[in-house]
Design a protein around this motif. Structure first.
Motif, PDB file in Angstrom:
ATOM      1  N   VAL A 112      -7.124   6.050   6.099  1.00 30.77           N
ATOM      2  CA  VAL A 112      -6.414   6.273   7.360  1.00 30.77           C
ATOM      3  C   VAL A 112      -6.363   4.961   8.142  1.00 30.77           C
ATOM      4  O   VAL A 112      -7.373   4.251   8.251  1.00 30.77           O
ATOM      5  CB  VAL A 112      -7.111   7.376   8.196  1.00 30.77           C
ATOM      6  CG1 VAL A 112      -6.543   7.422   9.613  1.00 30.77           C
ATOM      7  CG2 VAL A 112      -6.956   8.722   7.507  1.00 30.77           C
ATOM      8  N   VAL A 113      -5.186   4.660   8.666  1.00 32.09           N
ATOM      9  CA  VAL A 113      -4.978   3.411   9.419  1.00 32.09           C
ATOM     10  C   VAL A 113      -4.329   3.719  10.759  1.00 32.09           C
ATOM     11  O   VAL A 113      -3.446   4.580  10.832  1.00 32.09           O
ATOM     12  CB  VAL A 113      -4.061   2.442   8.641  1.00 32.09           C
ATOM     13  CG1 VAL A 113      -3.921   1.113   9.404  1.00 32.09           C
ATOM     14  CG2 VAL A 113      -4.582   2.197   7.235  1.00 32.09           C
ATOM     15  N   ILE A 135     -10.636   5.323  -6.270  1.00 32.53           N
ATOM     16  CA  ILE A 135      -9.318   4.677  -6.329  1.00 32.53           C
ATOM     17  C   ILE A 135      -8.611   4.962  -5.015  1.00 32.53           C
ATOM     18  O   ILE A 135      -8.225   6.105  -4.731  1.00 32.53           O
ATOM     19  CB  ILE A 135      -8.482   5.216  -7.505  1.00 32.53           C
ATOM     20  CG1 ILE A 135      -9.202   4.974  -8.827  1.00 32.53           C
ATOM     21  CG2 ILE A 135      -7.101   4.561  -7.528  1.00 32.53           C
ATOM     22  CD1 ILE A 135      -8.520   5.585 -10.022  1.00 32.53           C
ATOM     23  N   HIS A 136      -8.471   3.933  -4.182  1.00 35.87           N
ATOM     24  CA  HIS A 136      -7.871   4.150  -2.870  1.00 35.87           C
ATOM     25  C   HIS A 136      -7.175   2.886  -2.359  1.00 35.87           C
ATOM     26  O   HIS A 136      -7.342   1.805  -2.912  1.00 35.87           O
ATOM     27  CB  HIS A 136      -8.934   4.601  -1.858  1.00 35.87           C
ATOM     28  CG  HIS A 136     -10.004   3.573  -1.602  1.00 35.87           C
ATOM     29  ND1 HIS A 136     -11.173   3.528  -2.322  1.00 35.87           N
ATOM     30  CD2 HIS A 136     -10.084   2.554  -0.700  1.00 35.87           C
ATOM     31  CE1 HIS A 136     -11.936   2.538  -1.881  1.00 35.87           C
ATOM     32  NE2 HIS A 136     -11.284   1.921  -0.887  1.00 35.87           N
ATOM     33  N   TYR A 137      -6.389   3.077  -1.297  1.00 38.40           N
ATOM     34  CA  TYR A 137      -5.689   1.961  -0.665  1.00 38.40           C
ATOM     35  C   TYR A 137      -6.697   1.115   0.111  1.00 38.40           C
ATOM     36  O   TYR A 137      -7.507   1.640   0.868  1.00 38.40           O
ATOM     37  CB  TYR A 137      -4.611   2.483   0.277  1.00 38.40           C
ATOM     38  CG  TYR A 137      -3.941   1.420   1.121  1.00 38.40           C
ATOM     39  CD1 TYR A 137      -3.256   0.358   0.535  1.00 38.40           C
ATOM     40  CD2 TYR A 137      -3.998   1.469   2.523  1.00 38.40           C
ATOM     41  CE1 TYR A 137      -2.650  -0.620   1.306  1.00 38.40           C
ATOM     42  CE2 TYR A 137      -3.391   0.498   3.296  1.00 38.40           C
ATOM     43  CZ  TYR A 137      -2.720  -0.538   2.688  1.00 38.40           C
ATOM     44  OH  TYR A 137      -2.118  -1.511   3.455  1.00 38.40           O
ATOM     45  N   GLY A 212       1.571   4.512  -1.535  1.00 33.46           N
ATOM     46  CA  GLY A 212       2.392   5.336  -0.659  1.00 33.46           C
ATOM     47  C   GLY A 212       1.676   5.594   0.646  1.00 33.46           C
ATOM     48  O   GLY A 212       0.449   5.509   0.729  1.00 33.46           O
ATOM     49  N   ALA A 213       2.447   5.945   1.681  1.00 34.52           N
ATOM     50  CA  ALA A 213       1.844   6.220   2.985  1.00 34.52           C
ATOM     51  C   ALA A 213       2.760   7.091   3.830  1.00 34.52           C
ATOM     52  O   ALA A 213       3.989   7.010   3.724  1.00 34.52           O
ATOM     53  CB  ALA A 213       1.543   4.921   3.725  1.00 34.52           C
ATOM     54  N   LEU A 214       2.142   7.918   4.663  1.00 37.77           N
ATOM     55  CA  LEU A 214       2.843   8.731   5.654  1.00 37.77           C
ATOM     56  C   LEU A 214       2.332   8.325   7.022  1.00 37.77           C
ATOM     57  O   LEU A 214       1.145   8.021   7.182  1.00 37.77           O
ATOM     58  CB  LEU A 214       2.555  10.219   5.444  1.00 37.77           C
ATOM     59  CG  LEU A 214       2.978  10.854   4.119  1.00 37.77           C
ATOM     60  CD1 LEU A 214       2.512  12.302   4.080  1.00 37.77           C
ATOM     61  CD2 LEU A 214       4.477  10.782   3.948  1.00 37.77           C
ATOM     62  N   ALA A 230      -2.734   6.669   3.753  1.00 39.43           N
ATOM     63  CA  ALA A 230      -2.254   5.814   2.672  1.00 39.43           C
ATOM     64  C   ALA A 230      -3.129   5.955   1.432  1.00 39.43           C
ATOM     65  O   ALA A 230      -4.337   6.169   1.529  1.00 39.43           O
ATOM     66  CB  ALA A 230      -2.234   4.349   3.122  1.00 39.43           C
ATOM     67  N   GLY A 231      -2.486   5.822   0.276  1.00 41.99           N
ATOM     68  CA  GLY A 231      -3.224   5.929  -0.977  1.00 41.99           C
ATOM     69  C   GLY A 231      -2.317   5.679  -2.163  1.00 41.99           C
ATOM     70  O   GLY A 231      -1.162   5.270  -2.006  1.00 41.99           O
TER      71      GLY A 231
END
Length: 258
Positions: A112-113, A135-137, A212-214, A230-231
């Motif tokens: 989360v950003v 495995i993450h952004y 990808g991100a929302l 994001a991830g």
């Protein structure tokens, strides 16, 4: 004859350059993650050995750097981290909303950003809560991103008035990070309209192919921020509607609680 205007400006310009060098030293250590000899630092800074030595001696005297061993190089102490943590903990915005951001990270298990537009019309990452998934952004607070290839940027752009939107559009270089990057003004504006209608702003591999991100905007204390999930692209797309709903719920809660 000496120009008095030039004489007055010199100290200020020197101070700004020195401050910039200190920030550059911190960023170099964050990148290298190892002790650096004076000669290495000077080379990485592209600065004279003499001026680099003066900076190092000052940082050592203040307790921010230490010499790991004679001639083995210098490395930051824990003082830098302690100061950064103390500053971050007292952030007037993040202090209030951090628990909500943490909850969003936990219920989605994705990074989360929270970000904001800065004066050069880029997205500034204010805080990053990394996913606990192996495995993450990965991102860090302080990063700056192009608006047109960033979900936060799109969300933040949507909150601007018409005049500010025109100013921002005139400044966007529309860099093509890959084939998925929005190619120009018309495509970008169309994407913003579609995003508002569906209830989420997205970045599906537009800046990095497999990420990808929302995102959704949040109004806090009379200013606009945006929050993103994001991830890995495949996980974001597989959970699209669920993540979008959770994001909007948390965003609404934050606004109503501010």
């Amino acid at each position: 004859m000496t120009n008095p205007l030039t004489t007055r400006k010199a100290p200020k310009e020197t101070n700004v350059k020195t401050a910039l060098r200190v920030i550059e030293i911190i960023e170099i250590y964050a990148k290298e993650c190892r002790p650096l000899a004076l000669s290495e630092l000077a080379k990485l800074l592209n600065a004279p050995m003499s001026s680099c030595l003066a900076l190092i001696r000052t940082l050592v005297s203040l307790g921010y750097l230490y010499e790991t061993n004679r001639r083995a190089g210098y490395y930051p102490t824990g003082r830098l981290l302690a100061m950064a943590q103390k500053i971050s903990a007292a952030d007037p915005v993040l202090e209030r909303i951090y628990p909500s951001l943490e909850e969003l990270r936990n219920i989605t298990n994705e990074t989360v950003v929270i970000g904001k537009l800065n004066s050069n019309h880029k997205v500034l990452y204010l805080e990053v809560l990394p996913s606990l998934n192996p495995i993450h952004y990965v991102a860090i607070a302080g990063e700056q991103k192009e608006i047109n290839a960033n979900s936060l940027g799109k969300a933040l752009f949507s909150t601007l008035n018409d005049n500010d939107k025109e100013d921002v559009l005139a400044s966007i270089p529309f860099h093509a990070f890959n084939k998925k990057t929005l190619s120009g003004k018309a495509a970008f504006i169309q994407d913003i309209k579609a995003s508002l209608e569906r209830g989420w702003f997205a970045n599906f591999g537009e800046s990095m192919p497999d990420v990808g991100a929302l995102a959704w905007p949040v109004a806090l204390s009379g200013s606009h921020y945006a929050i993103s999930i994001a991830g890995p692209l495949y996980r974001i797309q597989a959970n699209l509607e669920d993540f979008a709903q959770k994001l909007r719920v948390i965003s609404t809660f934050i606004e109503n609680s501010a």
